[in-house]
Enzyme design. Sequence first.
Site, PDB file in Angstrom:
ATOM      1  N   ASN A   9       1.308  -0.524  -0.010  1.00  0.00           N
ATOM      2  CA  ASN A   9       0.094   0.480   0.067  1.00  0.00           C
ATOM      3  C   ASN A   9       1.208   1.390  -0.063  1.00  0.00           C
ATOM      4  O   ASN A   9       1.141   1.430   0.914  1.00  0.00           O
ATOM      5  CB  ASN A   9      -0.672   0.347   1.348  1.00  0.00           C
ATOM      6  CG  ASN A   9      -1.673   1.658   1.681  1.00  0.00           C
ATOM      7  OD1 ASN A   9      -1.966   2.160   0.818  1.00  0.00           O
ATOM      8  ND2 ASN A   9      -2.572   1.059   2.433  1.00  0.00           N
ATOM      9  N   LYS A  11      -0.223   4.135   0.069  1.00  0.00           N
ATOM     10  CA  LYS A  11      -0.796   5.430   0.539  1.00  0.00           C
ATOM     11  C   LYS A  11       0.070   6.732  -0.563  1.00  0.00           C
ATOM     12  O   LYS A  11      -0.338   6.773  -1.327  1.00  0.00           O
ATOM     13  CB  LYS A  11       0.174   5.322   1.957  1.00  0.00           C
ATOM     14  CG  LYS A  11       0.107   4.486   2.443  1.00  0.00           C
ATOM     15  CD  LYS A  11       0.149   4.329   3.956  1.00  0.00           C
ATOM     16  CE  LYS A  11       0.089   3.120   4.408  1.00  0.00           C
ATOM     17  NZ  LYS A  11      -0.312   3.217   6.375  1.00  0.00           N
ATOM     18  N   HIS A  95      -9.662   1.118   5.396  1.00  0.00           N
ATOM     19  CA  HIS A  95      -8.477   1.206   5.506  1.00  0.00           C
ATOM     20  C   HIS A  95      -8.300   2.632   6.866  1.00  0.00           C
ATOM     21  O   HIS A  95      -9.374   3.663   6.655  1.00  0.00           O
ATOM     22  CB  HIS A  95      -7.392   2.658   4.518  1.00  0.00           C
ATOM     23  CG  HIS A  95      -5.657   2.506   5.093  1.00  0.00           C
ATOM     24  ND1 HIS A  95      -5.958   3.079   6.126  1.00  0.00           N
ATOM     25  CD2 HIS A  95      -5.026   1.215   5.287  1.00  0.00           C
ATOM     26  CE1 HIS A  95      -4.036   2.827   7.073  1.00  0.00           C
ATOM     27  NE2 HIS A  95      -3.408   1.135   6.192  1.00  0.00           N
ATOM     28  N   GLU A  97      -6.879   4.451   7.958  1.00  0.00           N
ATOM     29  CA  GLU A  97      -6.876   6.169   7.480  1.00  0.00           C
ATOM     30  C   GLU A  97      -7.513   6.809   6.864  1.00  0.00           C
ATOM     31  O   GLU A  97      -8.085   8.163   6.817  1.00  0.00           O
ATOM     32  CB  GLU A  97      -5.627   6.067   6.896  1.00  0.00           C
ATOM     33  CG  GLU A  97      -4.614   6.393   7.100  1.00  0.00           C
ATOM     34  CD  GLU A  97      -3.000   5.447   6.601  1.00  0.00           C
ATOM     35  OE1 GLU A  97      -2.600   5.885   5.430  1.00  0.00           O
ATOM     36  OE2 GLU A  97      -1.976   4.916   7.462  1.00  0.00           O
ATOM     37  N   GLU A 167      -5.475  -4.976  10.281  1.00  0.00           N
ATOM     38  CA  GLU A 167      -4.606  -4.081  11.036  1.00  0.00           C
ATOM     39  C   GLU A 167      -4.307  -3.142  12.556  1.00  0.00           C
ATOM     40  O   GLU A 167      -5.536  -2.382  12.440  1.00  0.00           O
ATOM     41  CB  GLU A 167      -4.128  -2.768   9.629  1.00  0.00           C
ATOM     42  CG  GLU A 167      -3.924  -3.494   8.197  1.00  0.00           C
ATOM     43  CD  GLU A 167      -3.923  -2.591   7.024  1.00  0.00           C
ATOM     44  OE1 GLU A 167      -2.524  -2.884   6.646  1.00  0.00           O
ATOM     45  OE2 GLU A 167      -3.993  -1.285   6.353  1.00  0.00           O
ATOM     46  N   GLY A 173       2.535   2.498  10.723  1.00  0.00           N
ATOM     47  CA  GLY A 173       3.334   3.142  10.666  1.00  0.00           C
ATOM     48  C   GLY A 173       3.830   3.317  11.733  1.00  0.00           C
ATOM     49  O   GLY A 173       4.485   4.905  11.767  1.00  0.00           O
ATOM     50  N   SER A 213       3.007  -1.812  10.254  1.00  0.00           N
ATOM     51  CA  SER A 213       5.081  -2.201  10.606  1.00  0.00           C
ATOM     52  C   SER A 213       5.886  -3.939  10.420  1.00  0.00           C
ATOM     53  O   SER A 213       6.156  -4.113  11.255  1.00  0.00           O
ATOM     54  CB  SER A 213       5.196  -1.984  12.221  1.00  0.00           C
ATOM     55  OG  SER A 213       4.800  -0.562  12.194  1.00  0.00           O
TER      56      SER A 213
END
Length: 250
Positions: A9, A11, A95, A97, A167, A173, A213
């Site tokens: 991904n 991003k 996702h 985010e 996730e 991250g 991560s």
Amino acid sequence: MRKRIIAGNWKMNTTLDEAKKLASEIVELVKNVDDVEIVICPPYTNLYVVYEIIKDSNVKLGAQDLHWEDKGAFTGKISADMLLSVGVKYVIIGHSEQRTYFCETDETVNKKVKQALKKGLKPIVCVGETLEQRENGETKEVVKKQVVGAFEGVSKEDILKSVIAYEPVWAIGTGKTATPEQAQEVHAFIRELLKELYDEEVAQSVRIQYGGSMKPNNAKALLEQPDIDGGLIGGASLKAKDFYGIIRPE
Ligand code: PGA
């Protein structure tokens, strides 16, 4: 029985030139891999140019989101047909985010999942708890609500085409990976849930990726867990060598 699937991904990273370089490096590194399904998800502006680079390779193209309507006055949005027209096969939906910054809800995730499946795109549906929710002992409740919400009204035939990515938000991250045991516990829970919602065949067939991560040095232990079928990789997918290091972890 479940083929491992590793997806990158990207991003909101990569200009046109950076995307071309990264995609070319990945294609070269993975050319002999046939036991792992490999997907890369560049930003929209780079989808077509990346498609041109990967189209004759074993790398598949994914997008990072889509809109649930077919077409029309939805400024800034991208439709399933647009994605299909540039060679996209997979699409990340829900996702964290998107959920955190762009008002994504279980309801919009569900509409997007249904639209993707109706059009022939394979959804990679992201679920996961925040640190606060984990600390409050709400992990399973949160993940259950997200999985149930995402696939509400989705047929057995269609969920078999879907991928789920667990996730944990606190691991994305941050450099803090879930331990293999922590991840395995939630993956097994999701599989059990799929059995309740559908049946044993669905539970045993749907692939569940871990994301958060994941890196070459922790991938092996995670991927060895019985219910972890791959990874959704953010940061480490932006370096071809690191991405390859997760596809072939040591
Ligand atoms: P990360 O991101 O690997 O950078 O933690 C994973 C993701 O958000 O899909």
